[in-house]
Design an enzyme around this catalytic site. Structure first.
Site, PDB file in Angstrom:
ATOM      1  N   THR A  88      13.168   8.944   1.173  1.00 28.99           N
ATOM      2  CA  THR A  88      12.585   9.270   2.479  1.00 28.99           C
ATOM      3  C   THR A  88      13.539   8.920   3.614  1.00 28.99           C
ATOM      4  O   THR A  88      14.340   7.987   3.481  1.00 28.99           O
ATOM      5  CB  THR A  88      11.271   8.466   2.657  1.00 28.99           C
ATOM      6  OG1 THR A  88      10.865   8.530   4.020  1.00 28.99           O
ATOM      7  CG2 THR A  88      11.413   7.003   2.273  1.00 28.99           C
ATOM      8  N   ASP A  89      13.405   9.641   4.726  1.00 26.39           N
ATOM      9  CA  ASP A  89      14.225   9.313   5.905  1.00 26.39           C
ATOM     10  C   ASP A  89      13.868   7.932   6.470  1.00 26.39           C
ATOM     11  O   ASP A  89      14.627   7.345   7.225  1.00 26.39           O
ATOM     12  CB  ASP A  89      14.094  10.393   6.990  1.00 26.39           C
ATOM     13  CG  ASP A  89      12.664  10.661   7.445  1.00 26.39           C
ATOM     14  OD1 ASP A  89      11.747   9.976   6.989  1.00 26.39           O
ATOM     15  OD2 ASP A  89      12.485  11.576   8.285  1.00 26.39           O
ATOM     16  N   GLU A  90      12.673   7.417   6.082  1.00 23.07           N
ATOM     17  CA  GLU A  90      12.233   6.126   6.646  1.00 23.07           C
ATOM     18  C   GLU A  90      13.142   4.972   6.237  1.00 23.07           C
ATOM     19  O   GLU A  90      13.105   3.916   6.864  1.00 23.07           O
ATOM     20  CB  GLU A  90      10.792   5.820   6.241  1.00 23.07           C
ATOM     21  CG  GLU A  90       9.837   6.833   6.798  1.00 23.07           C
ATOM     22  CD  GLU A  90       8.398   6.353   6.870  1.00 23.07           C
ATOM     23  OE1 GLU A  90       8.143   5.150   6.713  1.00 23.07           O
ATOM     24  OE2 GLU A  90       7.539   7.206   7.092  1.00 23.07           O
ATOM     25  N   TYR A 113       6.528  -0.354   3.154  1.00 21.97           N
ATOM     26  CA  TYR A 113       6.721   0.894   2.396  1.00 21.97           C
ATOM     27  C   TYR A 113       8.199   1.301   2.385  1.00 21.97           C
ATOM     28  O   TYR A 113       8.789   1.506   1.323  1.00 21.97           O
ATOM     29  CB  TYR A 113       5.866   2.024   3.001  1.00 21.97           C
ATOM     30  CG  TYR A 113       6.379   3.396   2.622  1.00 21.97           C
ATOM     31  CD1 TYR A 113       6.307   3.843   1.300  1.00 21.97           C
ATOM     32  CD2 TYR A 113       6.987   4.232   3.563  1.00 21.97           C
ATOM     33  CE1 TYR A 113       6.820   5.083   0.936  1.00 21.97           C
ATOM     34  CE2 TYR A 113       7.495   5.467   3.206  1.00 21.97           C
ATOM     35  CZ  TYR A 113       7.408   5.894   1.901  1.00 21.97           C
ATOM     36  OH  TYR A 113       7.931   7.111   1.541  1.00 21.97           O
ATOM     37  N   LYS A 117      11.060   1.600  -0.627  1.00 22.41           N
ATOM     38  CA  LYS A 117      11.807   2.821  -0.978  1.00 22.41           C
ATOM     39  C   LYS A 117      13.319   2.566  -0.880  1.00 22.41           C
ATOM     40  O   LYS A 117      14.088   3.035  -1.718  1.00 22.41           O
ATOM     41  CB  LYS A 117      11.403   3.984  -0.062  1.00 22.41           C
ATOM     42  CG  LYS A 117       9.995   4.502  -0.281  1.00 22.41           C
ATOM     43  CD  LYS A 117       9.784   5.113  -1.663  1.00 22.41           C
ATOM     44  CE  LYS A 117      10.463   6.456  -1.840  1.00 22.41           C
ATOM     45  NZ  LYS A 117      10.238   7.010  -3.197  1.00 22.41           N
TER      46      LYS A 117
HETATM   47  O1  DAU Z   1       9.315  10.506   6.994  1.00 27.64           O
HETATM   48  C1  DAU Z   1       8.879  10.649   5.686  1.00 27.64           C
HETATM   49  C2  DAU Z   1       7.640   9.819   5.497  1.00 27.64           C
HETATM   50  O2  DAU Z   1       6.595  10.499   6.176  1.00 27.64           O
HETATM   51  C3  DAU Z   1       7.271   9.576   4.051  1.00 27.64           C
HETATM   52  O3  DAU Z   1       8.272   8.806   3.458  1.00 27.64           O
HETATM   53  C4  DAU Z   1       5.947   8.819   3.962  1.00 27.64           C
HETATM   54  O4  DAU Z   1       5.570   8.675   2.620  1.00 27.64           O
HETATM   55  C5  DAU Z   1       4.892   9.590   4.705  1.00 27.64           C
HETATM   56  O5  DAU Z   1       3.680   8.878   4.699  1.00 27.64           O
HETATM   57  C6  DAU Z   1       5.332   9.884   6.138  1.00 27.64           C
HETATM   58  O6  DAU Z   1       5.313   8.671   6.925  1.00 27.64           O
HETATM   59  P1  DAU Z   1       4.715   8.637   8.402  1.00 27.64           P
HETATM   60  O7  DAU Z   1       4.277   7.273   8.690  1.00 27.64           O
HETATM   61  O8  DAU Z   1       5.644   9.271   9.385  1.00 27.64           O
HETATM   62  O9  DAU Z   1       3.466   9.663   8.182  1.00 27.64           O
HETATM   63  P2  DAU Z   1       1.956   9.610   8.665  1.00 27.64           P
HETATM   64  O10 DAU Z   1       1.355  10.933   8.313  1.00 27.64           O
HETATM   65  O11 DAU Z   1       1.259   8.391   8.238  1.00 27.64           O
HETATM   66  O12 DAU Z   1       2.104   9.526  10.240  1.00 27.64           O
HETATM   67  C7  DAU Z   1       2.854  10.482  10.982  1.00 27.64           C
HETATM   68  C8  DAU Z   1       2.856  10.013  12.428  1.00 27.64           C
HETATM   69  O13 DAU Z   1       1.530  10.096  12.952  1.00 27.64           O
HETATM   70  C9  DAU Z   1       3.260   8.564  12.595  1.00 27.64           C
HETATM   71  O14 DAU Z   1       4.000   8.435  13.815  1.00 27.64           O
HETATM   72  C10 DAU Z   1       1.947   7.807  12.722  1.00 27.64           C
HETATM   73  C11 DAU Z   1       1.049   8.823  13.409  1.00 27.64           C
HETATM   74  N1  DAU Z   1      -0.382   8.741  13.057  1.00 27.64           N
HETATM   75  C12 DAU Z   1      -0.729   8.779  11.724  1.00 27.64           C
HETATM   76  C13 DAU Z   1      -2.042   8.708  11.352  1.00 27.64           C
HETATM   77  C14 DAU Z   1      -2.427   8.745   9.895  1.00 27.64           C
HETATM   78  C15 DAU Z   1      -1.356   8.660  14.060  1.00 27.64           C
HETATM   79  O15 DAU Z   1      -1.029   8.668  15.276  1.00 27.64           O
HETATM   80  N2  DAU Z   1      -2.658   8.613  13.684  1.00 27.64           N
HETATM   81  C16 DAU Z   1      -3.051   8.601  12.374  1.00 27.64           C
HETATM   82  O16 DAU Z   1      -4.269   8.528  12.118  1.00 27.64           O
END
Ligand code: DAU
Length: 299
Positions: A88-90, A113, A117
């Site tokens: 992942t880019d993270e 997380y 990774k």
């Molecule tokens: O960048 C790749 C990564 O993307 C993967 O390695 C991870 O497995 C994957 O979960 C994802 O990580 P993020 O933390 O970026 O994805 P997430 O969908 O949880 O959140 C995307 C963005 O939205 C992040 O800035 C947090 C925000 N968010 C997320 C949720 C679930 C909100 O503002 N509200 C929310 O309820």
């Protein structure tokens, strides 16, 4: 014929059994505990699965793929074998307003997380350096597509919008993510499998940087909902501000290109979730309800 076994990558006996009973030539390790918020709540499982699970796969693959298993210094492996680690880019941490992650960007993970990774990536690299096992590591940006669990931003927002529920945005919502359609991601992995140079890392991004607010507004518009559903809630601790991936290596060296534009992809995905309501209802089990309550309703 395709065989599907459901199991745990930490299960040494199972992995050993699968390698002993099938002629496995390629491991593509998609397996991971992948949700940042869950890793903040409880990190141990992330280390067990993402780090020790990967180590287990590497160890068994090494044993079965080595031409002279008894010789610990031998670096000869069967023709055609490869271990691909889906990362992942993270692992690169967070960016400021400009610039993007290249494969040479130092690893600086910020959540349990991403730390798990990054640890797995280093282990895969170490198995290449120490034992000579053929590997690649791919590091992708945020995926979206069908069948994504509604803990992730896009399916969560579509689902809540369809139910006229609040849309929880962490902090100011101006964090930036680069969105990649899952099929474009899989095409990249296929190209790396067949043409990637052993030992190399390849970044895979969609070149679609959006703030979370922009993205959520797009979903609201497609679904004809109102922006009054947006609710800013407490920010995620250690929240990475911006990710952006430089994919020029995989594009120039291996000829990969994303097929989806973001607008096409997101429209298709919104339609998919509308027409797969049964799947969503099924997936939202008691456990999901509990997760939702802990994440959003107690804040
Ligand atoms: O960048 C790749 C990564 O993307 C993967 O390695 C991870 O497995 C994957 O979960 C994802 O990580 P993020 O933390 O970026 O994805 P997430 O969908 O949880 O959140 C995307 C963005 O939205 C992040 O800035 C947090 C925000 N968010 C997320 C949720 C679930 C909100 O503002 N509200 C929310 O309820």
């Amino acid at each position: 014929m395709t065989l599907l076994y459901e199991g745990d990558i930490r299960d040494k006996e199972l992995v050993e059994h699968l390698f002993s009973t099938h002629d496995i030539e390629v491991v593509i390790n998609f397996t991971a505990e992948s949700h940042v918020d869950r890793s903040i709540e409880e990190s141990e499982l992330f280390l067990q699965t993402n780090v020790l699970g990967t180590q287990n796969l590497l160890e068994v693959a090494k044993k079965h793929w080595k031409l002279k298993p008894q010789d610990k210094y031998s670096r000869s492996f069967k023709e055609g074998v490869k271990f691909i680690q889906i990362s992942t880019d993270e692992v690169y941490g967070s960016l400021g307003e400009v610039g993007s992650f290249t494969e040479r960007t130092p690893l600086a993970p910020n959540s349990p997380y991403s730390a798990s990774k990054a640890s797995a990536d280093l282990l895969v690299r170490a198995y290449y350096e120490t034992f000579g096992i053929p590997i690649n590591i791919t590091r992708c940006s945020n995926n979206y597509g069908p069948y994504q669990f509604p803990e992730k931003l896009i399916p969560l927002m579509i689902h809540n919008c369809l139910l006229c529920k609040e849309l929880p945005i962490y902090g100011d919502g101006l964090q930036i993510r680069d969105w990649l359609h899952v099929e474009d991601h899989c095409r990249a992995i296929d190209i790396v499998l067949h043409n990637g140079m052993s030992g190399e890392v390849y970044n895979v991004g969609g070149n679609n940087e959006k703030t979370n607010l922009e993205l959520v507004r797009l979903i609201i518009n497609y679904l004809g909902q109102s922006e009054t559903l947006i609710k800013h809630i407490k920010d995620r601790p250690g929240h990475d501000r911006r990710y952006a991936i430089d994919s020029s290596k995989i594009m120039t060296q291996l000829g990969w290109r994303p097929h989806y534009t973001f607008e096409e992809g997101i429209r298709e995905i919104v339609e998919w979730y509308i027409t797969h309501k049964d799947w969503m209802d099924h997936i939202i089990s008691g456990e999901y309800d509990q997760h939702y309550e802990e994440m959003y309703l107690k804040i």
